[in-house]
Design a protein around this motif. Structure first.
Motif, short mmCIF file in Angstrom:
data_model
loop_
_atom_site.label_atom_id
_atom_site.label_comp_id
_atom_site.label_asym_id
_atom_site.label_seq_id
_atom_site.Cartn_x
_atom_site.Cartn_y
_atom_site.Cartn_z
N GLY A 179 0.83 -1.20 0.00
CA GLY A 179 0.00 0.00 0.00
C GLY A 179 0.86 1.24 0.00
N GLY A 180 2.05 1.14 0.60
CA GLY A 180 3.10 2.13 0.44
C GLY A 180 4.14 1.53 -0.49
N TYR A 181 4.76 2.31 -1.33
CA TYR A 181 5.65 1.74 -2.34
C TYR A 181 7.12 1.73 -1.93
N SER A 182 7.47 2.33 -0.79
CA SER A 182 8.87 2.39 -0.38
C SER A 182 9.11 1.49 0.83
N ILE A 183 10.12 0.63 0.75
CA ILE A 183 10.47 -0.26 1.85
C ILE A 183 11.41 0.41 2.85
N ASP A 184 11.77 1.65 2.59
CA ASP A 184 12.75 2.37 3.39
C ASP A 184 12.08 3.12 4.53
N ILE A 185 12.37 2.74 5.78
CA ILE A 185 11.81 3.44 6.93
C ILE A 185 12.28 4.89 6.97
N MET A 186 13.42 5.20 6.37
CA MET A 186 13.83 6.60 6.31
C MET A 186 12.80 7.43 5.55
N ASN A 187 12.21 6.86 4.51
CA ASN A 187 11.16 7.59 3.81
C ASN A 187 9.91 7.72 4.67
N ALA A 188 9.60 6.69 5.45
CA ALA A 188 8.45 6.78 6.35
C ALA A 188 8.67 7.89 7.38
N MET A 189 9.91 8.03 7.88
CA MET A 189 10.22 9.13 8.80
C MET A 189 9.94 10.47 8.15
N ARG A 190 10.48 10.64 6.96
CA ARG A 190 10.34 11.93 6.27
C ARG A 190 8.88 12.23 5.97
N GLN A 191 8.15 11.22 5.53
CA GLN A 191 6.74 11.43 5.20
C GLN A 191 5.92 11.75 6.44
N SER A 192 6.27 11.14 7.58
CA SER A 192 5.52 11.43 8.80
C SER A 192 5.68 12.90 9.19
N VAL A 193 6.88 13.43 9.03
CA VAL A 193 7.11 14.84 9.33
C VAL A 193 6.38 15.73 8.32
N ALA A 194 6.48 15.39 7.03
CA ALA A 194 5.83 16.21 6.00
C ALA A 194 4.32 16.28 6.20
N VAL A 195 3.70 15.13 6.47
CA VAL A 195 2.25 15.11 6.68
C VAL A 195 1.88 15.93 7.90
N SER A 196 2.65 15.80 8.97
CA SER A 196 2.33 16.55 10.19
C SER A 196 2.48 18.05 9.98
N ARG A 197 3.44 18.45 9.16
CA ARG A 197 3.61 19.88 8.89
C ARG A 197 2.47 20.43 8.03
N MET A 198 1.95 19.62 7.13
CA MET A 198 0.79 20.04 6.36
C MET A 198 -0.45 20.18 7.27
N ARG A 199 -0.58 19.26 8.22
CA ARG A 199 -1.68 19.37 9.19
C ARG A 199 -1.53 20.64 10.03
N GLU A 200 -0.29 20.94 10.43
CA GLU A 200 -0.05 22.14 11.21
C GLU A 200 -0.35 23.39 10.39
N GLY A 201 0.03 23.37 9.12
CA GLY A 201 -0.29 24.51 8.27
C GLY A 201 -1.78 24.72 8.14
N ALA A 202 -2.52 23.63 8.01
CA ALA A 202 -3.98 23.74 7.92
C ALA A 202 -4.56 24.26 9.23
N ARG A 203 -3.97 23.86 10.35
CA ARG A 203 -4.46 24.36 11.64
C ARG A 203 -4.22 25.86 11.78
N ILE A 204 -3.02 26.30 11.40
CA ILE A 204 -2.69 27.72 11.50
C ILE A 204 -3.61 28.57 10.63
N SER A 205 -3.90 28.07 9.43
CA SER A 205 -4.73 28.84 8.50
C SER A 205 -6.22 28.69 8.77
#
Length: 462
Positions: free
Chosen positions: A325-351
């Motif tokens: 369901g996710g195409y990357s086997i690299d947990i490093m990508n999961a780390m980066r994506q978790s931060v990116a998604v959370s920052r988008m959520r924070e941006g939506a909260r601020i706005s």
């Protein structure tokens, strides 16, 4: 084994500790039995009698990654078919692939050996695996992971309901007996080994509510309690899945799991994207952990996981790749994506654009983002705690299993960056810094990984 050099780990959420010039010793069973600065009196005494392995400047040891959610048979079609909604995708891709491996043991062996090599290549030392419904295929998976030296938890799927007539167990009783038999056989394989060498264990695995009758769920809850086994499943993942459960069972899947005694401190539930903060607080009280899979959530969930809220109420959280369901086997990508998604959520909260159903207004004043240090914790110690690994796992402390990877960020002789890392001032005078670690976290890849150990043993992708 004696190692001298820089160590990096996350003692707590948001904390990254750099232990410079430390001496670490691993005993014959693969546990850390000495950890102190190289100049400490005890370290100096040890060094008088034994020469250490030297981790050169520009390299460091880091705990191996934990992947809390990976469908082993789906590795066969990783990176394809992501245009469909979840329930259609399962029918069109997942069930077919799993059925194919169940009918072709040689193919299963080939797929699983390649999977093990890729996990090692990407620094994953512990993994929670979904398999297929056939016990023999899952025993192949368990054997391959054991031979590779990976700490693996293997789940034979329990499914007495299916939209694919050829890929379903014949009855509830047959499914329960098959689950019991697989668990016994999987445990028997390593029963003769010393406890520290039993790296592979079975997991009770109801696929998810739509493929499990209420009777099957209840039986699996009893089986897990009887044998003290881990449990894994999917919960509150996608809009079409949630509506299907409400339509068919008249309750939500969390309540069904709870009624069946499947929400326990031994449980890891994948996704949980539709759980609002009050429900996450209820989940925390059960001790159930969550496998956060940000990439697959982007494809199959109509909303992101409330990671910050889950952490704030005490839910144990680790990261998962959710192949395929996710195409990357690299947990490093999961780390980066978790931060990116959370920052988008924070941006939506601020706005002022973020207000999901079930969220209370007091959440509006709380920062929703996480940072790279917190994500690194989730990938290592957080994941180890979610998996209930041995005390100290995911960090460097005396008594912990030595599960580690050696990461090189620059060459000690030249100061040149390794892999995709570039330095325009010689990094050697400052040595390893938080800025250098963040640079690796952002743009590092498998070229930076030089060696890996699980339970004190070197493991190789070859």
């Amino acid at each position: 084994m004696l190692i001298k050099g820089d160590l990096v780990h996350c003692p707590s959420l948001g904390e990254v500790a750099i232990m410079r010039n430390y001496l670490l010793r691993v005993d014959s069973r693969g546990y850390v039995d000495h950890l102190a600065h190289a100049s400490h009196a005890d370290s100096l005494s040890i060094l008088m009698h034994e020469d250490p392995i030297i981790i050169p400047q520009g390299s460091f040891l880091l705990p191996t990654f934990c992947d809390l959610h990976l469908h082993a048979p789906q590795f066969m079609y990783q990176g394809t078919g992501l245009h469909l909604p979840l329930m259609e995708w399962l029918n069109e891709y997942a069930f077919k692939a799993e059925e194919s491996l169940d009918s072709k043991p040689q193919l299963a062996e080939s797929v699983y050996r390649r999977l093990a090599a890729r996990l090692i290549e990407h620094g994953t030392g512990a993994v929670l695996l979904f398999g297929t419904i056939k016990a023999e295929t899952n025993l192949i998976l368990a054997r391959v992971m054991r031979e590779a030296g990976i700490r693996a938890f293997v789940g034979k799927l329990s499914m007495d309901i299916s939209s694919r007539p050829t890929y379903v167990e014949p009855s509830t009783n047959a499914s329960l007996e098959a689950a019991r038999s697989f668990c016994d056989r999987c445990l028997d394989v390593s029963a003769s080994l010393p406890a520290h060498e039993r790296l592979v264990e079975p997991v009770i695995t109801p696929r998810f509510i739509p493929t499990c009758s209420n009777e099957l769920l209840a039986g699996l809850g009893l089986l897990s309690a009887e044998k003290d086994l881990r449990i894994q499943s999917h919960m509150a993942e996608a809009h079409d899945q949630i509506q299907h459960v409400l339509s068919e069972r008249k309750v939500d899947d969390m309540d069904l799991f709870a009624q069946s005694n499947l929400l326990t401190p031994r449980t890891v539930q994948a996704h949980c994207t539709f759980l609002a903060p009050p429900t996450l607080a209820r989940l925390a009280k059960t001790g159930t952990a969550v496998a956060h899979c940000p990439l697959s959530n982007a494809y199959f969930s109509a909303q992101p996981f409330r990671l910050r809220e889950a952490l704030d109420v005490g839910v144990r959280v680790g990261l998962g790749t959710d192949i395929a369901g996710g195409y990357s086997i690299d947990i490093m990508n999961a780390m980066r994506q978790s931060v990116a998604v959370s920052r988008m959520r924070e941006g939506a909260r601020i706005s002022g654009h973020y207000q999901a159903a079930g969220d209370h207004t007091e959440q509006e004043d709380k920062v929703l983002s996480v940072n790279w240090k917190e994500a690194l914790y989730l990938a290592t110690k957080g994941g180890a705690e979610a998996l209930n690994l041995a005390m100290g796992s995911g960090s460097f402390v005396v008594g912990a299993p030595f599960d580690a990877q050696c990461i090189q960020v620059f060459d000690a002789a030249t100061g040149e960056g390794t892999g995709g890392l570039d330095f325009f001032q010689d990094p050697r005078p400052d040595g390893l810094t938080l800025e250098t670690l963040e640079k690796w976290w952002c743009i590092g890849d498998l070229r930076n990984r030089k060696e890996m150990w699980v339970q004190g043993r070197t493991i190789s992708r070859h």
